[in-house]
Design a protein around this motif. Structure first.
Motif, PDB file in Angstrom:
ATOM      1  N   THR A 119       0.669  -0.828   0.023  1.00  0.00           N
ATOM      2  CA  THR A 119      -0.296   0.048  -0.252  1.00  0.00           C
ATOM      3  C   THR A 119       1.486   0.948  -0.173  1.00  0.00           C
ATOM      4  OG1 THR A 119      -0.005  -0.060   2.563  1.00  0.00           O
ATOM      5  CG2 THR A 119      -1.582  -1.403   1.542  1.00  0.00           C
ATOM      6  N   GLY A 120       2.091   1.265   0.152  1.00  0.00           N
ATOM      7  CA  GLY A 120       3.344   2.304   0.788  1.00  0.00           C
ATOM      8  C   GLY A 120       2.916   2.644   1.442  1.00  0.00           C
ATOM      9  N   HIS A 121       2.168   2.149   2.614  1.00  0.00           N
ATOM     10  CA  HIS A 121       2.586   2.455   4.033  1.00  0.00           C
ATOM     11  C   HIS A 121       3.647   1.738   4.817  1.00  0.00           C
ATOM     12  CE1 HIS A 121       0.257   6.029   3.952  1.00  0.00           C
ATOM     13  NE2 HIS A 121      -1.066   5.536   3.449  1.00  0.00           N
ATOM     14  N   SER A 122       3.961   1.761   6.129  1.00  0.00           N
ATOM     15  CA  SER A 122       4.228   1.016   6.481  1.00  0.00           C
ATOM     16  C   SER A 122       3.804  -0.314   7.133  1.00  0.00           C
ATOM     17  CB  SER A 122       5.337   1.594   7.445  1.00  0.00           C
ATOM     18  OG  SER A 122       5.809   1.185   9.403  1.00  0.00           O
ATOM     19  N   THR A 123       3.561  -1.428   7.703  1.00  0.00           N
ATOM     20  CA  THR A 123       3.066  -2.621   8.018  1.00  0.00           C
ATOM     21  C   THR A 123       2.367  -1.794   9.610  1.00  0.00           C
ATOM     22  OG1 THR A 123       5.139  -3.973   8.911  1.00  0.00           O
ATOM     23  CG2 THR A 123       3.885  -4.149   7.149  1.00  0.00           C
ATOM     24  N   ASN A 124       3.071  -1.256  10.179  1.00  0.00           N
ATOM     25  CA  ASN A 124       2.853  -0.597  11.817  1.00  0.00           C
ATOM     26  C   ASN A 124       1.631   0.328  11.942  1.00  0.00           C
ATOM     27  OD1 ASN A 124       3.458   0.492  14.393  1.00  0.00           O
ATOM     28  ND2 ASN A 124       5.666  -0.185  14.052  1.00  0.00           N
ATOM     29  N   PHE A 125       1.917   1.153  10.565  1.00  0.00           N
ATOM     30  CA  PHE A 125       0.950   1.954  10.132  1.00  0.00           C
ATOM     31  C   PHE A 125      -0.478   2.218   9.743  1.00  0.00           C
ATOM     32  CE2 PHE A 125      -1.227   4.519   7.067  1.00  0.00           C
ATOM     33  CZ  PHE A 125      -1.218   5.232   8.217  1.00  0.00           C
ATOM     34  N   VAL A 126      -0.960   2.901  10.484  1.00  0.00           N
ATOM     35  CA  VAL A 126      -2.954   1.902  11.018  1.00  0.00           C
ATOM     36  C   VAL A 126      -3.792   3.155   9.874  1.00  0.00           C
ATOM     37  CG1 VAL A 126      -5.145   1.829  11.792  1.00  0.00           C
ATOM     38  CG2 VAL A 126      -2.700   1.021  13.095  1.00  0.00           C
ATOM     39  N   ILE A 127      -3.338   3.997  10.188  1.00  0.00           N
ATOM     40  CA  ILE A 127      -5.066   4.949   8.929  1.00  0.00           C
ATOM     41  C   ILE A 127      -4.411   6.810   9.507  1.00  0.00           C
ATOM     42  CG2 ILE A 127      -6.458   5.149  11.232  1.00  0.00           C
ATOM     43  CD1 ILE A 127      -8.679   5.715   8.924  1.00  0.00           C
ATOM     44  N   ASP A 128      -4.373   7.658   8.971  1.00  0.00           N
ATOM     45  CA  ASP A 128      -4.397   8.806   9.066  1.00  0.00           C
ATOM     46  C   ASP A 128      -5.848   9.189   9.572  1.00  0.00           C
ATOM     47  OD1 ASP A 128      -1.911   9.851   8.457  1.00  0.00           O
ATOM     48  OD2 ASP A 128      -2.215   9.483   6.105  1.00  0.00           O
ATOM     49  N   MET A 129      -6.086   9.415  10.999  1.00  0.00           N
ATOM     50  CA  MET A 129      -7.320  10.435  11.875  1.00  0.00           C
ATOM     51  C   MET A 129      -7.632  11.945  11.336  1.00  0.00           C
ATOM     52  SD  MET A 129      -8.130   8.809  14.650  1.00  0.00           S
ATOM     53  CE  MET A 129      -8.300   6.571  14.393  1.00  0.00           C
ATOM     54  N   ARG A 130      -8.210  12.506  10.859  1.00  0.00           N
ATOM     55  CA  ARG A 130      -8.757  13.925  10.562  1.00  0.00           C
ATOM     56  C   ARG A 130      -9.161  14.452  11.974  1.00  0.00           C
ATOM     57  NH1 ARG A 130     -12.414  17.344   8.419  1.00  0.00           N
ATOM     58  NH2 ARG A 130     -11.938  18.291   7.206  1.00  0.00           N
TER      59      ARG A 130
END
Length: 630
Positions: free
Chosen positions: A596-607
């Motif tokens: 996905t282009g993100h780290s496997t540690n990353f979940v989501i960006d919250m606004r």
């Protein structure tokens, strides 16, 4: 504290690294003595070596360089045979990458004798520390290292003493001298800042990039070239080349890219040239000196404090605590690694302790989930994706649970002598003794940096969360941190909304409402989901203003209130001052780069709402964490 103690008792010589002395090292060498650069992250000695070779009359055709690797051995051999006869210099880079050719290199160096070797011949080698590097060459050679300086001040000194900045002709030859010198100082300050942010761990960078002198050199040359070619300041052009290409080309994490662009904006702008009172930090101690001679810049740099405070890096004072904790943990980890795993005196006590600890963990573990019964009770349903999420989570935790239970049972059997103590079980036993999570478990586990005892308790809490879900039905508030694969839950929430209102799921996003503590959670929201269990790292959540605020002194983390994740069309999301706050599974923030282009540690960006500019929190390293390390 240690630096201050040494400085006061022994003098500044012992805390300020000496300049790199190539001529001195060269004087100690001979035609049969190789010169060895021991490489370190962020240092590149090749440019300094090439300049030195030119000064000695061995530039151009008189010096040949080769980066070792697969298939380069025969080429290196021919270069050496020719140079030994003709008296030229040979540079063999990255010896650690050509392990199979090292014995050949050892033989060549061992066969060198003064009578058959040209007196001008020199062999230069570069290598990271490696067990494959030949010991005789290391013992007989002249060894040098050019570590990047530690500290903002020393970093600036190194930059101004390096080529091409130290060249007076280059320094004074720009057609826009005032703009060049101001922006040059800003660029060197940027270079020092991006390197020094690494000491703050994940608050500074998710991934500790190895920015080096080559990045600075090409950026300086581009700045000089652009200012000579254009009458107006081409800030956008040099900012793009520096931030997106030269330095940004190393940055693989999308959130780190935000950071590097934000840092560069502070030092590469029109204000640094036009505003004589422009400062780099709130304290006002750091700024670009007024137009002057080369030596005046060095004098200003030497007047700066040895230890830079976090405010220089646009970080909160608490970041110093994080940095000190990181260094302390590294020290203790190094000490633990020196402890042997074998037996010895008192091994009976150790075995008894291992048996008791493993037995205690086994007794705490519940039975594996009955996924077939769960599927019957919560069948796959078109309008309730959470059923699928529950069954899949149970399956993932069953794999981990079976691994933990089986390894501990086998460890107890091995202690009793009923089975062989394999290498795998040996590693599990050593991890249990020092209170760390065994690698065998981590290969089946969700990410975690907790010590063993806390990890076991956390695992049991997660299992209880799923068991309560199974027993009592879909919860009104979801423990976001309790999921093994959090993205499956997030997709499930979107999918429920998309199917309820027959909207394409790829047109949906989330709006986030942070709820007050007196909200009624006796029933779930009509759409979306209530989630809790997150922690704020790098700031705190102000309950009165319902927005982010600066951290309380000496308090590193804050508990995030419950959040309502509301799916809605991307076009319908209201425009408001916000900060795109990344959510990570652990405080390490770093994982493997996924498809996905993100780290496997990353979940989501919250606004989430913010009353400060977004870049303020970006440079603070503000993020939400699913779990802490304790």
């Amino acid at each position: 504290f240690v630096q201050s103690f040494v400085r006061n008792n022994l003098g500044p010589t012992y805390v300020e690294p000496p300049p790199f002395d190539l001529p001195g090292s060269f004087a100690d060498s001979s035609n049969i003595t190789p010169l060895i650069f021991v490489l370190s992250p962020g240092a590149d000695p090749l440019a300094a070596l090439m300049k030195f070779a030119d000064d000695q009359g061995f530039g151009g055709a008189k010096m040949s360089s080769l980066s070792l690797g697969q298939g380069q051995g025969p080429i290196a051999m021919k270069m050496l045979e020719s140079a030994i006869k003709q008296g030229t210099w040979v540079v063999l880079q990255n010896c650690h990458l050509s392990v199979s050719w090292m014995p050949t290199l050892e033989k060549i160096c061992g066969d060198l004798v003064p009578d058959t070797t040209h007196s001008d011949f020199r062999l230069w080698l570069t290598s990271y520390p490696s067990p494959a590097f030949p010991i005789p060459i290391l013992q007989n050679g002249v060894k040098m290292t050019n570590e990047p300086p530690k500290g903002l001040k020393m970093n600036l000194v190194r930059s101004y003493l390096a080529d091409p900045i130290c060249d007076s002709e280059f320094f004074n030859s720009c057609k826009q001298p005032q703009s060049f010198k101001k922006l040059l100082f800003g660029l060197c300050f940027f270079h020092a800042t991006v390197q020094e942010r690494r000491q703050f761990g994940p608050l500074g960078w998710n991934i500790p990039y190895e920015f080096n002198e080559t990045d600075l050199r090409i950026s300086v040359q581009q700045l000089h070239m652009f200012l000579n070619q254009y009458e107006e300041l081409p800030i956008d052009a040099v900012s793009y080349l520096t931030g997106e290409c030269n330095y940004g080309g190393r940055v693989t994490d999308s959130h780190d890219r935000r950071v590097i662009i934000g840092i560069l904006e502070n030092y590469y702008n029109h204000d640094i040239v036009k505003d004589p009172d422009y400062k780099f930090s709130e304290s006002g101690k750091y700024y670009a000196p007024k137009d002057g001679e080369y030596d005046s810049y060095l004098e200003y740099i030497k007047s700066l404090p040895i230890l830079a405070k976090p405010e220089v890096f646009n970080m909160h004072a608490n970041a110093d605590i994080t940095k000190d904790q990181k260094e302390t943990n590294m020290l203790f980890d190094s000490i633990l690694q020196t402890e042997g795993t074998g037996g010895g005196g008192g091994s009976g006590d150790k075995d008894e302790m291992l048996y008791e600890v493993s037995g205690g963990i086994i007794a705490k573990l519940p039975k594996s989930f009955d996924t077939e019964a769960a599927l019957r009770k919560y069948p796959t349903a078109y309008k309730q994706s959470m059923n699928t999420v529950l069954v899949q989570e149970m399956g993932r935790f069953n794999v981990l649970l079976d691994c933990v239970r089986a390894s501990l049972i086998n460890l107890q059997k091995a202690i009793k002598g009923l089975v062989v103590m394999s290498q795998e079980l040996e590693e599990v036993s050593h991890a249990v003794i020092i209170g760390k999570i065994p690698e065998l478990w981590m290969s089946k586990s969700y990410p975690s940096l907790k010590p063993l005892g806390s990890y076991v308790n956390d695992l049991i809490q997660r299992l209880n969360f799923l068991q309560d879900w199974y027993d009592d039905g879909v919860p009104n508030v979801f423990w976001l941190s309790g999921f093994y694969f959090t993205q499956a839950f997030i997709t499930g929430v979107k999918q429920n909304y998309a199917r309820k209102y027959t909207i394409p799921i790829d047109t949906l996003s989330f709006d986030y409402d942070v709820m007050s503590e007196d909200i009624d959670t006796s029933k779930p929201p009509d759409d979306g989901a209530y989630v809790n269990g997150l922690f704020v790292d790098g700031a705190r959540w102000c309950r009165e203003k319902n927005t982010f605020a600066e951290s309380t002194p000496n308090v590193l983390f804050d508990t995030m209130p419950m959040i309502w994740m509301r799916p809605m069309k991307k076009l319908d999301i209201p425009d408001a001052p916000i900060y795109w706050c990344p959510v990570y599974k652990t405080s390490e923030r770093r994982g493997v780069l996924s498809t996905t282009g993100h780290s496997t540690n990353f979940v989501i960006d919250m606004r989430l709402s913010s009353d400060k500019p977004e870049m303020h929190w970006v440079l603070r390293g503000l993020a939400l964490l699913c779990q802490l390390d304790d």
